[in-house]
Design a protein around this motif. Sequence first.
Motif, mmCIF file in Angstrom:
data_model
loop_
_atom_site.group_PDB
_atom_site.id
_atom_site.type_symbol
_atom_site.label_atom_id
_atom_site.label_comp_id
_atom_site.label_asym_id
_atom_site.label_seq_id
_atom_site.Cartn_x
_atom_site.Cartn_y
_atom_site.Cartn_z
ATOM 1 N N ALA A 41 0.961 -1.318 0.099
ATOM 2 C CA ALA A 41 0.019 -0.012 -0.222
ATOM 3 C C ALA A 41 0.851 1.286 0.230
ATOM 4 O O ALA A 41 0.508 2.459 -0.355
ATOM 5 N N ALA A 42 2.000 1.241 0.810
ATOM 6 C CA ALA A 42 2.816 2.457 0.585
ATOM 7 C C ALA A 42 3.159 2.766 -0.838
ATOM 8 O O ALA A 42 3.180 4.092 -1.080
ATOM 9 N N ASN A 47 -6.480 3.038 10.490
ATOM 10 C CA ASN A 47 -5.276 2.937 11.413
ATOM 11 C C ASN A 47 -5.097 4.464 11.597
ATOM 12 O O ASN A 47 -4.976 5.018 10.766
ATOM 13 N N ASP A 76 -7.352 3.643 0.574
ATOM 14 C CA ASP A 76 -6.282 3.121 1.054
ATOM 15 C C ASP A 76 -6.713 1.944 2.046
ATOM 16 O O ASP A 76 -7.439 2.119 3.004
ATOM 17 N N TYR A 84 -6.659 -2.810 5.265
ATOM 18 C CA TYR A 84 -7.479 -3.727 6.248
ATOM 19 C C TYR A 84 -8.850 -4.156 5.782
ATOM 20 O O TYR A 84 -9.392 -4.517 6.836
ATOM 21 N N SER A 109 -3.299 -3.871 -0.525
ATOM 22 C CA SER A 109 -2.161 -4.377 -0.136
ATOM 23 C C SER A 109 -2.464 -5.820 0.463
ATOM 24 O O SER A 109 -3.563 -5.798 1.141
ATOM 25 N N SER A 115 -0.535 -7.136 2.805
ATOM 26 C CA SER A 115 0.356 -6.970 4.017
ATOM 27 C C SER A 115 -0.394 -7.630 5.161
ATOM 28 O O SER A 115 0.047 -8.313 6.169
ATOM 29 N N LYS A 116 -1.537 -6.962 5.335
ATOM 30 C CA LYS A 116 -2.458 -7.524 6.410
ATOM 31 C C LYS A 116 -3.213 -8.576 6.341
ATOM 32 O O LYS A 116 -3.535 -9.411 6.930
ATOM 33 N N ARG A 121 5.995 -7.366 0.507
ATOM 34 C CA ARG A 121 5.736 -6.326 -0.445
ATOM 35 C C ARG A 121 4.878 -6.410 -1.644
ATOM 36 O O ARG A 121 5.360 -6.428 -2.798
HETATM 37 N N1 PLP Z 1 -1.834 2.568 4.938
HETATM 38 C C1 PLP Z 1 -2.322 2.209 6.233
HETATM 39 C C2 PLP Z 1 -3.373 2.621 6.675
HETATM 40 C C3 PLP Z 1 -1.135 1.291 6.835
HETATM 41 O O1 PLP Z 1 -1.669 1.148 8.221
HETATM 42 C C4 PLP Z 1 -0.228 0.719 6.526
HETATM 43 C C5 PLP Z 1 0.850 0.041 6.922
HETATM 44 O O2 PLP Z 1 0.788 -0.225 8.162
HETATM 45 C C6 PLP Z 1 0.071 0.923 4.835
HETATM 46 C C7 PLP Z 1 -0.882 1.691 4.125
HETATM 47 C C8 PLP Z 1 1.363 0.524 4.351
HETATM 48 O O3 PLP Z 1 1.133 -0.807 4.163
HETATM 49 P P1 PLP Z 1 2.175 -1.769 3.197
HETATM 50 O O4 PLP Z 1 2.896 -2.726 3.994
HETATM 51 O O5 PLP Z 1 1.004 -2.644 2.367
HETATM 52 O O6 PLP Z 1 2.882 -0.823 2.539
#
Ligand code: PLP
Length: 397
Positions: free
Chosen positions: A107-108, A182, A216, A219, A244, A246-247, A255
């Motif tokens: 997501a970043a 978040n 974004d 989650y 993403s 990631s979670k 990544r």
């Molecule tokens: N956006 C939010 C709200 C997040 O909490 C995070 C990571 O904690 C990210 C983006 C970035 O996620 P990623 O690890 O997929 O780059």
Amino acid sequence: MGINKRMLGLGSKRSIIREIFEYSKVRGAEIGPERVFDFSLGNPSVPAPAELNATVRELLDSESSVALHGYTSAQGDAGVRGVIAESIKARFGVDMPRDLIYMTCGAAASLSISLSAIVEDGSDEVVVLAPFFTEYRVFVENAGAKLVISTPCEGTLQPDIADLEAKIGKNTVAIIVNSPNNPSGVVYTREKLDALCELLRKKSKEYGRAIYLIADEPYRELVYSGVEVPYLMNLYDDTVVCYSYSKSLSLPGERIGYIAVCPRASDASELYLAICGAGRSLGYVCAPSLFQRVIAKCQGLSVDVNVYRENRDILYNALTEYGFECVKPDGAFYLFVKSPSGDAYELYERAKRHELLIVPCDDFGVTGYVRIAYCVDKERVVNSLPAFKALGEEYRG
Ligand code: PLP
């Protein structure tokens, strides 16, 4: 000095979360790690699904390593993008062409690329809804825009539409919406999102150009009690989804994620080309090949959210009983707690004396709250309760 001062500043600036994490290791060595209750990091504690690990093994055993580890197209493998497009269609009913999907390193990267693709010059503004993920400031400013913060409704931390209306102006090019959120764990209601999208339509019309909604969504799948997370493309055409794994699949270190441009967005094809250009200029081309293939085979899988739900219930019930005011989180794995004194740092320092490591959130756009990341073993949650109880008693005198 031949060094970019802004980057030097970013690299040198301390991150409170990292600092707490480092402190936790030092303190753990002093008194034993089991006596330090670290709730600072949003690193998933639930393992990736077993089927996913099996898929990695199968791919390694069955495919040629040249293909598996080689470059894909800059925007990602066409077959993988096709699978994701189908999945979006099946789950949300959006007729998504694979040529509006761009594979990213999480997501970043999705956010950085999307912002660079949209922001044109220094007078552009990007609105974020507080409380917000602190890295938004870095991404927005790096894209060359100004970050504008909209304050939420008191108590619920849902978007405050009247405040948002005041914050959107002729320079607004985009708004970032993050739900489940978040740091608060709040899931925005359909009613609020409808009102937000109606406002964006009104403002876009007034200014004669699209204001993009950047959703974004790392989650999205981490929700409890069957709460609804509306798919924003279905509420607003000018939407770009930053997703993403990631979670949702506990793969933060791999990544992998994607950007999906709504096919009904104004200038969708041009926006997608600008995303390809931004990805190229930032060096975000060809997201990790192996994991592109893995996630294509793992659509529909998710981690066991019951583990997080259980932690949420234990902490929320206990902390409210001990006298703390908490926002009940319906998603993500964060509990947002109001400091009884109104001072987030004071609560953070006091908690630290009880070996509770929690994050003061003034940098997240609202003052006086701390974040408890409950993506940890249940044992740590249960063992921390006497310390939270003592902390609550301290406040009650
Ligand atoms: N956006 C939010 C709200 C997040 O909490 C995070 C990571 O904690 C990210 C983006 C970035 O996620 P990623 O690890 O997929 O780059």
